[in-house]
Enzyme design. Structure first.
Site: not given
Length: 1239
Positions: A487-489, A674, A740, A871, A873-875
């Protein structure tokens, strides 16, 4: 319906299964009963281990409708079998959402499901419903589909959002509640903690413990009590530890679930009255009232009135509270069918904590129950923990195959022993015991315990570096990872965003960038008003809480947020539940230059206050959020919109969007910023508060005026670049999967080294079919920050280390970047391109949570072993789906991930892979050692059986405990190697190098055992040993042969020269193979750093050499060793040295040099360092020649790669149209042939 016909249930889902129907058969049951009696219960055990045999052996096929027993088999690679008993219940109607004729229906029993009560359910004819329960889910027979179906909840009726408001918002009467409870049961996630007795029986009936029991009984029959006692002691400890761990896990899970599962709730009845009820009585369709002070949700429910602030960390791992708004009741949004996934911003999930509610005077916050019990999101999570899928399938399958081979070897020994014993007229009892004993020798009972030790040690080492594991078997899988998605952010970049600046748009053009949004001159601007009001922040215990981006944006304005209490709302106009305003001193300073405002009263200052009338929360799918506000004193309302710049610009009037919008946006995103856009719209003054509450967001989010850009800086974490470089050098591919912006993601990928400076990025931009135009992919080549000529690019590529030798260098210089929208189009309309894109795509931007999971599945389908590090919720879905999911969240929700790191950066990933590789190699080392131990002992015993001898009890005891157990448990202690190497450990026990290693060592041990067995019989002093024999004190020149002396001695014939010689040689063989197999570099630290192992080996070598060269009568008597001449002892030492040297030479020369480097290295299936043919040295040319010859010898010439992604890479190498050229379009109709048209 055909008898015995197979049906599929849960089609297309993760738990898809095949189901067959059976009914009891009397004659089969009688036959099985006789078999059980005749086999002494062994057949019963076999049927317990193999449920499909148990069902087929006692039942006959029948239709599913009439089945008494159901046989289930999963359709995944594990093909697990289950049996379930069919039940029948009586109900007034067939389905839970069928309309009941309430006048004709009697009162249903509440909570009592006995058949006597079912008979009284209706005045008319009750309906028989067949069902069965599997893994806490009930499956009901459906006559229409002729299959078993599950009922999840309100979603089953496919109701629209407006339908929920109109048909399900009034609540249920008691009769309807009771009827639905028949199908959905009590609303509880019941984690039953099994009794210790049940757990003990289940554990003891494990095939491994049954085999140990068999071994212990056999050894006891041979009076071999010592080792039998040792094995029993080990087994008791193992069983006790296992029971304690399992019981503890059950209790922890039960406590976690039960803590908030039963609460009192207020339920709306059909006649508008409100009643108190227990949460266990809730059914889908009930309407619950959410109290003002919040609650722990006992079910999944959709909000129909009011707003809630919810902490969902238990489910998602996201610590930031989220705002839930009521389900749309009118407009286009309301016409859509309700889906829990699509409408999760309106859904309150079971187990989440409603912190507080927002409501207006006289209004109640209401929610309609959608799912209950195990059907809820929390219930599904608990189910996945209660009934996990098997892991590390390949390793254990190979281990069982290897054990089967050992069983085959044991079978040969079994037959050999019987034949030999019969020929020598040995008593029947001895024949039975000795022939069965050969099986316990060949299949070592201590094998599973020894193999588990390596994983336990690895888990302990991971804990020391802050990585916690809830699925220890997955540690081995980490050793095989060859691709990691990040993940990025918050993972690659810092979690928090800093406001870099703002760029306002005025009169259709951009103003210069401004670094401060809190300047006095901007306080009255629409831009700052939008920044201050367009968010979902709330105050919890006096502290601002919400999305980190919203927090940063709001704090940059310097404004204040105030939430009025219930009393204040009741006293005043209920238009403004939340108010934002600038600090008073800022307003005064802003008006100092205005002479008309010098005498400004306090009431006039309050005109800067903005009340937030309605919120449309941020939606991942829509990529935007908006608010409706009213400035105090104004007659009209305003709407502010915030979101992805491309989306916001598309919703604005075109003349308000600056012409340089695209160029300005690209310049920021290329630099890794961003960017968020802001828009505004003045609403009609006739709109009242009540009308605004019922308007759909589509009506508000249109015809906006573009206000400008908010530029946020997202810094890359300090450790990121170094870790990604380490992974690339280790031949591990890395991907970025983020929600993103595309260009921001590409910029971050370049900055952190995921895409290197000279490499081209090709953006695959896909559009779905529209009107009569087919779906299409546009290929855009991004500009390289560092442009190079083609020949320079080739030179750079030739110097790169991580390229696959099969592919030409120019093939390696590009990466695909795919957006979530394009990903959806490609997977649906271009299935033949999915694998090709997956092979070279590095950046996936604007990806929805379910798309992340889908991507992991696609990568796994082309044989990648996938790791996922995230880290948020999306993951969660991707973390669970990946072979190895690593969560950087310390929250409770990390139960969704096998691994959780307490360090908040990706440095945990190489640590985990290193430990995984070390654990995997340790498993192989221990397995090989235990296999060799079995075979060496088998060879010794087989040779001794030929002279009707055997090893003594204390010889067995010394070998099994002093050598094997100590060595097996200490050889697992090697720590992981300090760096990742490009080579991966083998993934299978049945691989060429491992089999060659084991076979060469077996042949070496066999040769030297047979050699000494024959040599000892050729010695001049050799005779058939008797108690009077004294070979030590007889001169080699005056030997007298007294083979005719007949004296009574041990009936087991343990003491003899052959036994002593083989005992010495085999003892040294155990130690030599242990040292040979306990390899260090490149996956583990060298064995000399494992001091317990080294001390054990040195101690055992010293002890064995001492008793061999300087015999001690007491030790000789204990071990039943006979005295042999000193010359023979020296000869044995020489043979031991030669044996060890040959074993080492074969392992190092044949396995490490020839096979690994020349033959099997192609199996790694990854990019490995290769040199240009032009610069190849002579020795490299010889290596290639040697490799070709040996490949031909091993029939590996032109053999296709085993892994799918390597095959795809080879196909693309021969495809002249791949990658597609710049500015070309691929249409769905011609994608098969890659016909592209220039734009």
């Amino acid at each position: 319906m055909k008898t015995g016909e197979v049906k599929i249930i849960n089609k297309g889902l993760e738990d898809e299964m095949e189901v067959w129907g059976y009914r009891p058969c009397l004659w089969k049951t009688i036959l099985v009963g006789v078999g059980v009696v005749c086999s002494g219960g062994l057949l019963l055990l076999l049927l317990y281990w193999l449920p499909e045999w148990g069902v087929k052996g006692t039942c006959t096929h029948t239709s599913l409708r009439d089945a008494h027993t159901l046989l289930l088999r999963t359709t995944d690679e594990f093909r697990q079998w289950f049996r379930a008993k069919a039940h029948v219940m009586l109900a007034p109607w067939k389905k839970p959402f069928d309309s009941l004729d309430l006048s004709a229906t009697a009162q249903l029993p509440n909570g009592d499901h006995s058949e006597e009560h079912y008979g009284k359910l209706a005045q008319g004819q009750p309906t028989q419903i067949h069902f069965f329960t599997h893994h806490s889910t009930k499956y009901y027979w459906d006559d229409e589909t002729q299959n078993f179906e599950t009922y999840k909840g309100l979603e089953d009726v496919n109701v629209s959002c407006a339908g929920i408001h109109s048909e399900h918002s009034s609540g249920l009467c008691k009769t309807l509640q009771d009827f639905r409870r028949l199908f959905f049961g009590e609303n509880e996630i019941a984690v039953r903690v099994p009794s210790l007795f049940k757990l003990l029986i289940k554990e003891v009936l494990n095939p491994f413990y049954i085999f140990q029991l068999f071994s212990v009984i056999l050894w006891s029959a041979e009076d071999y009590y010592y080792y039998a006692t040792a094995i029993v002691f080990m087994s008791v400890i193992s069983i006790a530890t296992s029971l304690y761990t399992i019981k503890k896990q059950y209790v922890m899970l039960h406590d976690m679930v039960a803590a908030h599962s039963v609460v009192r709730v207020s339920v709306c009845k059909g006649n508008k009255e409100i009643a108190e009820a227990m949460s266990t009585e809730l059914v889908p369709g009930d309407v619950v009232i959410i109290p003002a002070n919040g609650m722990i949700m006992p079910c999944d429910a959709v909000l129909i009135h009011g707003t809630c602030i919810v902490n969902e960390s238990m489910l998602t791992g996201e610590s930031v509270p989220v705002t839930k708004t009521s389900l749309p009741s009118s407009g286009e949004d309301a016409a859509v069918s309700y889906s829990m996934e699509e409408h999760k911003r309106h859904t309150l999930f079971c187990g989440t904590h409603v912190i507080q509610t927002r409501f207006y005077t006289g209004e109640l916050v209401k929610a309609v129950v959608v799912r209950t019990g195990f059907s809820t999101e929390k219930g599904q999570l608990v189910r996945s923990i209660l009934y996990p899928k098997p892991t590390d399938f390949k390793l254990y399958r190979d281990a069982y195959l290897f054990l089967l081979c050992l069983v085959g070897v044991a079978g040969i020994g079994f037959i050999y022993t019987i034949v030999l014993s019969v020929m020598n007229q040995v008593p029947a009892k001895t024949i039975i015991i000795e022939s069965l004993d050969i099986i316990t020798i060949t299949v070592p009972p201590a094998l599973p315990a020894a193999m588990t030790a390596g994983i336990v040690y690895a888990q302990r080492r991971l804990k020391r570096v802050g990585i916690f594991c809830i699925s220890p078997q997955r540690i081995n899988m980490c050793g095989q990872l060859n691709l990691v998605c990040f993940d990025k952010t918050g993972t690659l970049t810092e979690d928090g965003l800093d406001l870099w600046g703002i760029q306002r748009a005025e009169n259709g053009s951009f103003s210069p960038p401004e670094s401060e949004a809190a300047e006095q001159s901007l306080v009255s601007s629409a831009f700052v008003a939008g920044m201050a009001s367009c968010h979902s922040l709330t105050k919890i215990e006096g502290e601002l809480s919400g999305d980190p981006l919203d927090l940063k944006m709001f704090s940059a304005t310097g404004w204040i947020l105030e939430e009025p209490t219930e009393e204040e709302t009741a006293l005043h106009n209920p238009l403004m539940p939340t108010v934002v305003r600038p600090p008073k001193h800022v307003v005064l300073e802003a008006n100092q230059n205005n002479p008309l405002a010098q005498n400004m009263e306090l009431s006039q200052i309050s005109s800067f206050e903005i009340g937030i009338v309605r919120q449309f929360p941020f939606s991942s799918a829509l990529q935007r959020m908006s608010v409706v506000v009213r400035r105090l004193g104004e007659k009209h309302m305003d709407a502010y919109l915030k979101g992805a710049p491309e989306i916001v610009a598309s919703l604005c009037k075109q003349h308000t969007v600056p012409q340089s919008f695209t160029e300005t946006l690209e310049s920021y995103t290329r630099q890794g910023f961003r960017v968020i856009a802001l828009a505004h719209r003045q609403l009609e003054s006739k709109l009242s508060w009540h009308k605004v509450q019922s308007l759909s967001r589509d009506l508000i989010e249109t015809n906006m005026e573009f206000l400008g850009l908010i530029i946020m800086q997202n810094k890359i974490k300090q450790e990121t670049a170094g870790v990604l470089r380490e992974l690339r050098q280790a031949n591990i591919r890395t991907l970025m999967v983020t929600g993103d912006n595309m260009l921001t993601a590409i910029s971050v990928a370049r900055d952190c080294g995921m895409v290197r400076a000279h490499e081209q990025v090709v953006i695959a931009d896909a559009v779905p079919p529209k009107d009569f135009n087919p779906a299409a992919i546009m290929w855009h080549y991004t500009e390289n920050p560092q442009t190079t000529k083609d020949n320079q690019s080739v030179e750079i590529n030739l110097e790169e280390r991580a390229y696959d030798k099969r592919q030409p260098p120019q093939e390696q210089s590009y990466h695909f970047a795919v957006s979530g929208k394009a990903f959806a189009v490609v997977t649906e309309h271009f299935p033949q391109l999915v694998q090709k894109l997956a092979l070279r795509a590095t950046v996936f931007a604007r990806m929805a949570p379910d798309q992340k999971t889908q991507l992991v599945e696609i990568l796994q389908s082309i044989d990648y072993t996938v790791g996922m590090c995230g880290d948020g919720a999306n993951d969660c879905g991707a973390l669970k789906r990946a072979h190895s999911g690593i969560s950087l969240s310390e929250l409770e929700a990390s139960v969704a991930s096998p691994f959780t790191s307490t360090t908040s950066n990706i440095s945990c990933v190489p640590n985990l892979i290193r430990e995984g590789r070390a654990a995997l190699i340790t498993s192989f080392c221990v397995f090989k050692f235990m296999a060799l131990y079995s075979i060496i002992q088998y060879l010794s015993v087989t040779l001794l059986y030929s002279i009707l001898s055997n090893l003594g009890d204390f010889q067995f005891l010394f070998i099994d405990i002093a050598i094997i157990l100590i060595i097996a448990f200490t050889m697992s202690l090697n720590p992981a190697w300090k760096e990742l190497v490009w080579r991966r450990p083998p993934s299978s026990l049945i691989s060429g190098p491992l089999l060659c290693s084991v076979l060469t060592q077996i042949l070496t041990c066999l040769f030297f055992q047979v050699l000494v067995f024959l040599l000892v019989r050729q010695q001049r002093w050799y005779e058939t040993w008797t108690p009077q024999s004294d070979a030590c004190n007889v001169s080699s020149y005056s030997l007298t042969h007294s083979s005719n002396v007949s004296s009574p001695h041990d009936h087991k014939n343990i003491k003899n020269y052959e036994n002593t010689t083989l005992f010495y040689i085999s003892s040294f063989q155990y130690l030599s193979v242990a040292i040979i197999f306990s390899k260090g570099k490149p996956f583990r630290q060298p064995s000399y750093k494992n001091w317990p192992f080294m001390l054990s080996c040195i101690g055992l070598y010293t002890f064995l050499l001492f008793i061999m060269l300087y015999p001690v009568p007491a030790i000789d008597s204990f071990l039943e060793i006979v005295c042999v001449p000193h010359d023979w002892r020296v000869t044995l030492v020489v043979i031991v040295v030669v044996n060890t040297a040959v074993s080492f030479m074969l392992e190092i020369l044949i396995l490490d040099i020839i096979l690994w480097r020349l033959v099997f290295r192609g199996n790694q299936g990854g990019n490995r360092p290769s040199a240009s043919p032009a610069t190849a040295k002579p020795q490299e040319a010889n290596s290639r020649w040697g490799s070709s010859f040996l490949s031909w010898l091993f029939c590996r010439r032109n053999k296709p790669p085993r892994v799918r992604y390597m095959n795809v890479a080879l196909e693309l190498q021969d495809d002249p149209d791949w990658p597609p050229g710049p500015s070309t379009v691929t249409y769905a109709s011609d994608a098969q042939s890659h016909i592209s048209a220039a734009l």
